[in-house]
Design an enzyme around this catalytic site. Structure first.
Site, mmCIF file in Angstrom:
data_model
loop_
_atom_site.group_PDB
_atom_site.id
_atom_site.type_symbol
_atom_site.label_atom_id
_atom_site.label_comp_id
_atom_site.label_asym_id
_atom_site.label_seq_id
_atom_site.Cartn_x
_atom_site.Cartn_y
_atom_site.Cartn_z
ATOM 1 N N THR A 1 0.840 -1.203 0.000
ATOM 2 C CA THR A 1 0.000 0.000 0.000
ATOM 3 C C THR A 1 0.874 1.253 0.000
ATOM 4 O O THR A 1 0.618 2.215 -0.739
ATOM 5 C CB THR A 1 -0.893 -0.003 1.260
ATOM 6 O OG1 THR A 1 -1.680 -1.192 1.228
ATOM 7 C CG2 THR A 1 -1.786 1.215 1.340
ATOM 8 N N ASP B 1 1.215 -9.552 8.974
ATOM 9 C CA ASP B 1 2.624 -9.975 8.852
ATOM 10 C C ASP B 1 3.557 -9.144 9.733
ATOM 11 O O ASP B 1 4.670 -9.569 10.020
ATOM 12 C CB ASP B 1 3.096 -9.838 7.402
ATOM 13 C CG ASP B 1 2.521 -10.921 6.500
ATOM 14 O OD1 ASP B 1 1.712 -11.715 6.984
ATOM 15 O OD2 ASP B 1 2.903 -10.960 5.315
ATOM 16 N N GLY C 1 5.389 -22.632 22.667
ATOM 17 C CA GLY C 1 6.398 -23.624 23.094
ATOM 18 C C GLY C 1 6.838 -24.530 21.949
ATOM 19 O O GLY C 1 7.119 -25.718 22.152
HETATM 20 O O1 F6P Z 1 -1.760 -9.576 4.378
HETATM 21 C C1 F6P Z 1 -0.599 -10.323 4.402
HETATM 22 C C2 F6P Z 1 -0.918 -11.725 3.993
HETATM 23 O O2 F6P Z 1 -1.851 -12.265 4.889
HETATM 24 C C3 F6P Z 1 0.319 -12.609 3.912
HETATM 25 O O3 F6P Z 1 0.703 -13.172 5.115
HETATM 26 C C4 F6P Z 1 -0.117 -13.646 2.923
HETATM 27 O O4 F6P Z 1 1.002 -14.214 2.308
HETATM 28 C C5 F6P Z 1 -0.966 -12.863 1.975
HETATM 29 O O5 F6P Z 1 -1.465 -11.763 2.699
HETATM 30 C C6 F6P Z 1 -2.118 -13.625 1.379
HETATM 31 O O6 F6P Z 1 -2.758 -12.800 0.483
HETATM 32 P P1 F6P Z 1 -4.163 -13.087 -0.187
HETATM 33 O O7 F6P Z 1 -5.214 -12.896 0.861
HETATM 34 O O8 F6P Z 1 -4.270 -12.079 -1.266
HETATM 35 O O9 F6P Z 1 -4.122 -14.496 -0.647
#
Ligand code: F6P
Length: 323
Positions: free
Chosen positions: A105, A129, A187
């Site tokens: 973005t 993330d 864990g």
């Molecule tokens: O927003 C980040 C994320 O959730 C990443 O962890 C993941 O790889 C990606 O988006 C998945 O994207 P989409 O929802 O477009 O498949």
């Protein structure tokens, strides 16, 4: 400044609604009209704006997803698309825009600012993330990490009962924040993160050693990286080395939904207010974030050009906590 826009873009993240709500309330308290742009950059190109009043954001703080909807817009990565977006900003009469999203973005926003003399842009980090430079935590990370920990706890029950090895795949395209923190809290015995080379030999030996010293189960938390489903291959290779049966659980988009945790509601609210205040102070092309407990504005370009490192202390303690 009379009229501001707000949009959510990229992957949705729990807490985005808390941020929208806070930005709208702050805008209204400062006599600004607030326009919600639907479907992220796709909606910005189309000029798809809706007025946001108090009613529109009432009873939304507890909701996951984003009430404004979102998109990953390939058109915004073309100059033509961005010029259309700049025209729409003019048409909507916006004097500033708040963009809630991740590094993609903010990369798009930097390109827009370079292509057109547009209204000031202020970003707010929202990404499960947590891989955005300029903030310790992104909106949505805490909820997603708690979801992963709950899954690890549930898997541990069945793993222990069967003396089994499990691979649990969490999200995290370029960063291991989710895997590292949920791995420590759950864990886990081993981690696979994009920041480190995968070592099948190391994973196998540590798991073998654990079972020899009396462990009744083993869990490897794997960040999906650029290849969702990668844990099936890792499980196969480790299984062959150890001659062990194992199971794989891919958490996927489960981690992106659900009601935001307290932390994400509070962070979303704080950064939502800060984003409007930044616009009112005349800031532009920056992202508001929280670093070491303090609010900070970081130039938009740095948020996606600089790599946010994992917390070194957490990386250091994981190996001996997981023995
Ligand atoms: O927003 C980040 C994320 O959730 C990443 O962890 C993941 O790889 C990606 O988006 C998945 O994207 P989409 O929802 O477009 O498949």
């Amino acid at each position: 400044m009379k009229r501001i826009g707000i949009l959510t873009s990229g992957g949705d993240a729990p807490g985005m609604n808390a941020c929208i709500r806070a930005a709208v309330r702050t805008g209204l308290a400062n006599d600004l009209a607030v326009v919600g742009i639907r479907r992220g950059y796709t909606g910005l190109i189309a000029g798809d704006g809706v007025p946001l009043d108090r009613r529109a954001i009432r009873n939304t703080i507890h909701m996951g997803g984003t009430i404004l909807e979102t998109s990953r817009s390939p058109d915004f990565y073309t100059r033509e698309g961005r010029l259309k977006a700049a025209e729409a900003i003019e048409r909507l009469g916006l004097d500033g825009i708040i963009l809630i999203g991740g590094e993609g973005t903010f990369h798009g926003a930097s390109l827009l600012a370079a292509d057109a003399d547009t209204a000031p842009l202020v970003g707010v980090p929202g990404s499960i993330d947590n891989d955005v430079y300029g903030t310790d935590y992104c909106i949505g990370f805490d909820t997603a990490a708690n979801c992963a920990v709950e899954a690890i706890d549930r898997i541990r029950d069945t793993a222990r009962s069967h003396e089994r090895l499990f691979f649990i795949e969490v999200m995290g395209r370029t960063a291991g924040f989710l895997a590292l923190e949920s791995g420590i809290a759950g864990g886990a015995e081993e981690l696979v993160i994009p920041e480190e080379e995968v070592s099948i030999a190391r994973i196998s030996e540590r798991i073998r050693a654990g079972f020899i010293t009396g462990k009744k189960s083993a869990i490897v938390v794997v960040a999906e990286g650029k290849t969702p489903g990668v844990s099936f291959e890792i499980a196969r290779e480790v299984g062959e080395r150890l001659n062990f049966d194992s199971r794989v659980v891919v958490l996927g988009h489960l981690q992106r939904g659900g009601p935001p945790t307290l932390r994400d509601r509070v962070l979303g609210s704080l950064l939502g207010v800060a984003s409007v205040e930044a616009l009112l102070e005349g800031q532009r092309e920056c992202m508001v974030g929280e670093v070491g407990g303090n609010l900070r504005c970081t130039p938009l370009e740095e948020t996606w050009q600089k790599k946010k490192p994992l917390n070194e202390d957490l990386v250091r303690i994981f190996p001996f906590l997981s023995e």
